[in-house]
Design a protein around this motif. Structure first.
Motif: not given
Length: 290
Positions: A3-5, A18-21, A26-29, A32-40
């Motif tokens: 996101f740039v804005s 929601d906003l958090a998800r 966006s970060d996952l895309a 290129r990590i999994t949701e489990e890795e991001s949440q960890a």
């Protein structure tokens, strides 16, 4: 995150995301990590913030001797009911001091978004640990903070050497305000209003570290950023809007940073660093190094 804005970020929110998800996906895309890795990863950051607070030692001092013990003093005074502001606000102040002091004392902190502004975001969240919120809710609030921080980095800067302290404590305050609104059940628009108000209140804040150390006035400015975030979150949650869109506030911050003298951007050549006392402290520190 791509996101740039803020407006683009809010537009991506949907009825089932929601906003958090939205920010997390966006970060996952991009990463290129999994949701489990991001949440960890986000849980780890939250755990480190808590550990920093728990491991705070009021007897510890920084190498310069200029920093340490103030978080403990604040908690002691609050316990004696001798302060204004109520339990939550004083806990916020104490946590901001504790984390910023830990940074000055070379302990482990989360740069949120920078080491010099590390006390702002945890300060508004840590006092709420026993208020019925789940760990996931705190992690979601951190995602929201990260989303706003990423946009600020993309549109302006997070570096004191480039934009002054408005880019560090100012950005941290905006991130904390948005996170607090999300935690409190506010809408994405309210998160945006809170971030805009928080950053607008600290526009023009200079970076003038005495003796070139991230201690004076940096530690106390973390308190300013945290309290500002709480006030702006409360206004947004009450339905009070900010007339200037968040993206425009961020852009204004970037322009102000460009216009700011280099003496006021982390060089210790202006502001409080060049007061008589500031220069005397710098001379004392130089003498100790010899």
């Amino acid at each position: 995150m791509s996101f740039v804005s803020v407006s683009e970020m809010l537009a991506a929110v949907s009825s089932d995301r929601d906003l958090a998800r939205t920010i997390m996906e966006s970060d996952l895309a991009e990463s290129r990590i999994t949701e489990e890795e991001s949440q960890a990863n986000i849980r780890h950051l939250w755990q480190v913030m808590q550990a920093t607070s728990l491991q705070y030692d009021p007897a510890r001092r920084s190498a310069s001797g200029l920093t340490g013990g103030d978080g403990g003093k604040l908690l002691d005074a609050a316990a004696q009911n001798s302060l204004f502001g109520g339990e939550y606000l004083n806990h916020v102040i104490a946590e901001a001091l504790k984390t910023a002091e830990c940074n000055a004392c070379m302990q482990r902190i989360v740069a949120a978004p920078t080491a010099g502004s590390c006390g702002v975001l945890p300060a508004v969240l840590l006092p709420l640990r026993d208020s019925g919120y789940t760990e996931q809710q705190f992690c979601d609030a951190l995602y929201v903070a990260a989303g706003f921080g990423q946009v600020i980095a993309a549109r302006a800067t997070l570096a004191g050497a480039e934009g002054g302290c408005q880019a560090e404590v100012g950005a941290a305050s905006a991130m904390a305000a948005a996170a607090l609104v999300h935690l409190g059940g506010g809408t994405p628009d309210q998160c945006s209003h809170a971030a805009a108000m928080a950053l607008s209140g600290l526009l023009g804040l200079v970076c003038d570290p005495v003796a070139g150390l991230v201690e004076i006035p940096c530690v106390k400015r973390n308190v300013t950023g945290a309290v500002n975030a709480v006030a702006c979150a409360n206004m947004a949650l009450a339905g009070i809007p900010f007339q200037i869109p968040c993206d425009e506030v961020i852009d204004a911050m970037g322009r102000i940073g460009t216009q700011m003298s280099s003496d006021l951007k982390e060089t210790a050549q202006g502001g409080l660093a060049q007061t008589p006392t500031g220069k005397a402290i710098a001379e004392q520190m130089a003498g100790q190094e010899l």
